[in-house]
Design a protein around this motif. Structure first.
Motif, PDB file in Angstrom:
ATOM      1  N   SER A 157       0.829  -1.206   0.000  1.00 25.18           N
ATOM      2  CA  SER A 157       0.000   0.000   0.000  1.00 25.18           C
ATOM      3  C   SER A 157       0.858   1.250   0.000  1.00 25.18           C
ATOM      4  N   MET A 176       0.461   4.525  -2.811  1.00 16.18           N
ATOM      5  CA  MET A 176      -0.320   5.618  -2.268  1.00 16.18           C
ATOM      6  C   MET A 176       0.578   6.803  -1.910  1.00 16.18           C
ATOM      7  N   THR A 220      -3.942   9.570  -3.022  1.00 17.51           N
ATOM      8  CA  THR A 220      -4.114   9.497  -4.471  1.00 17.51           C
ATOM      9  C   THR A 220      -3.352   8.289  -5.011  1.00 17.51           C
ATOM     10  N   GLN A 221      -3.979   7.568  -5.901  1.00 17.13           N
ATOM     11  CA  GLN A 221      -3.405   6.360  -6.466  1.00 17.13           C
ATOM     12  C   GLN A 221      -2.377   6.689  -7.557  1.00 17.13           C
ATOM     13  N   LEU A 266      -4.180   3.835 -12.759  1.00 17.28           N
ATOM     14  CA  LEU A 266      -4.526   5.259 -12.743  1.00 17.28           C
ATOM     15  C   LEU A 266      -3.582   6.005 -13.674  1.00 17.28           C
ATOM     16  N   HIS A 274      -9.045   2.561  -4.041  1.00 22.42           N
ATOM     17  CA  HIS A 274      -7.602   2.306  -4.155  1.00 22.42           C
ATOM     18  C   HIS A 274      -7.168   1.222  -3.174  1.00 22.42           C
ATOM     19  N   ARG A 275      -7.695   1.264  -1.972  1.00 21.58           N
ATOM     20  CA  ARG A 275      -7.343   0.234  -0.973  1.00 21.58           C
ATOM     21  C   ARG A 275      -7.766  -1.145  -1.464  1.00 21.58           C
ATOM     22  N   ASN A 287      -5.637  -2.317  -4.294  1.00 19.72           N
ATOM     23  CA  ASN A 287      -4.325  -2.670  -3.769  1.00 19.72           C
ATOM     24  C   ASN A 287      -4.307  -4.107  -3.251  1.00 19.72           C
ATOM     25  N   PHE A 332     -11.177  -0.149 -11.870  1.00 17.35           N
ATOM     26  CA  PHE A 332     -11.109   1.257 -11.463  1.00 17.35           C
ATOM     27  C   PHE A 332     -11.957   2.140 -12.374  1.00 17.35           C
ATOM     28  N   ASN A 341     -14.823   4.425 -10.901  1.00 15.04           N
ATOM     29  CA  ASN A 341     -14.623   5.860 -11.029  1.00 15.04           C
ATOM     30  C   ASN A 341     -15.865   6.526 -11.617  1.00 15.04           C
TER      31      ASN A 341
END
Length: 346
Positions: free
Chosen positions: A4, A8, A17-18, A23, A45-46, A49, A65, A69
């Motif tokens: 992580s 991050m 922010t990723q 991304l 994002h978590r 990950n 994503f 999004n």
């Protein structure tokens, strides 16, 4: 540094922010300037990950994503959070994706799948109590039947005469081994180029294949494919550079062959054999499935060999050979349309 920490970066407002492959730089900049959207996407994002650590492919993570999004943008516009998104809000979002954004039904299905899995994770993490996708289904469009080439056409491709020039003759030995293996064992082209030397057992006639989701399966290797492989390996050992472990390699580079190269070589071979039908690697996989089902009728075995997690994916091949089924029916059923050599009535 943990996984992580690697993907991050923390801001003054405490949000992250990723910067991972799912991304893009442009999208990262847009999220950076939008605190509300950044807050919505933090748990996304978590989740991604954790999937990355479990070896989900970058392509899958990027698709997940993208879908989440879009829903985050929808929720931000309505000033809602993930826990405030119910079935009604979800239906409105999906309708917007279909009707306003003109997204294909298959693409919306993929987005809905990402949303479903994400909410499952939120519930596991005690970040949500209800999954709005539960019981929500899109009307599926009929799945098109896969294209199939008959056995005679494949024989025309695989048993063509070896080219006259030494260079093309050497390449054909490799190409023939690849095409025989695609048809013999029903591999995806990505699985084919990912094979290493250690994955093929020519003595026991089997291949170890790593498929979708990094799942490994053992599939039989046909005698014709094994014979073609044996002939190719003599040249492969002369071409290889830097002890590359790849089974199929480029003669010029001495390294692993790309999927694009396999596609191009198949078209070259089809043209040389005088085949007008569009030939592509996945067609050989379709032919394997259809011809195996036609000959055996064993749906479960074919499912295992293809590496399908859902048998409904395999079942589509049961519809391909319908012409043959009607011929059998016409010959066998007493009330069918076939003519019988009955004795003339007296």
């Amino acid at each position: 540094m943990g996984a992580s920490d690697m993907v991050m970066s923390t801001h003054q407002d405490g949000q992250t922010t990723q910067t991972a492959p799912w991304l893009s730089a442009e999208l990262a900049a847009n999220i950076e300037s939008d605190a509300a959207l950044r807050a919505l996407l933090a748990p996304v994002h978590r989740w991604l990950n954790t999937l990355s650590v479990r070896n989900h492919s970058p392509h899958t993570l990027t698709a997940y994503f993208a879908g989440l999004n879009q829903l985050a943008l929808f929720l931000r516009g309505k000033r809602l959070t993930w826990t405030r998104c119910d079935k009604r809000q979800l239906a409105q979002h999906i309708s917007q994706r279909l009707d306003e954004d003109k997204l294909a039904l298959a693409s919306v299905q993929q987005e809905l799948s990402a949303i479903r899995h994400f909410y499952g994770w939120l519930i596991e993490e005690d970040l949500a109590r209800i999954n709005p996708t539960t019981g929500y289904q899109l009307k599926r469009s009929p799945r098109p039947l896969p294209s199939i080439a008959d056995v005679d056409l494949l024989t025309q491709l695989l048993d063509q005469q070896i080219p006259d020039t030494p260079e093309q003759a050497r390449l054909w030995l490799r190409d023939k081994a690849m095409f025989e293996l695609l048809y013999s064992s029903g591999l995806r082209v990505g699985e084919l180029v990912a094979l290493d030397m250690a994955d093929v057992d020519l003595s026991d006639l089997r291949v170890r294949v790593t498929g979708k989701g990094n799942k490994t399966r053992l599939v039989p290797l046909g005698a014709k494919a094994a014979e073609a492989m044996t002939r190719y390996l003599q040249h492969r050992n002369l071409w290889v550079e830097q002890m590359d472990s790849a089974l199929f390699i480029s003669e010029k580079l001495g390294t692993r062959l790309s999927t694009r190269a396999v596609q191009q070589r198949l078209k070259v071979a089809a043209t040389r054999a005088g085949i007008a039908q569009n030939m592509y690697p996945h067609l050989l996989r379709h032919c394997f499935a259809s011809h195996m089902l036609s000959g055996s009728g064993d749906l479960r075995a074919v499912q295992e060999m293809l590496g399908h997690s859902d048998i409904s994916t395999t079942q589509i091949y049961t519809h391909v050979d319908f012409a043959k089924l009607t011929q059998v029916y016409d010959r066998a059923h007493p009330r069918a349309t076939h003519t019988q050599n009955d004795e003339n009535p007296t």
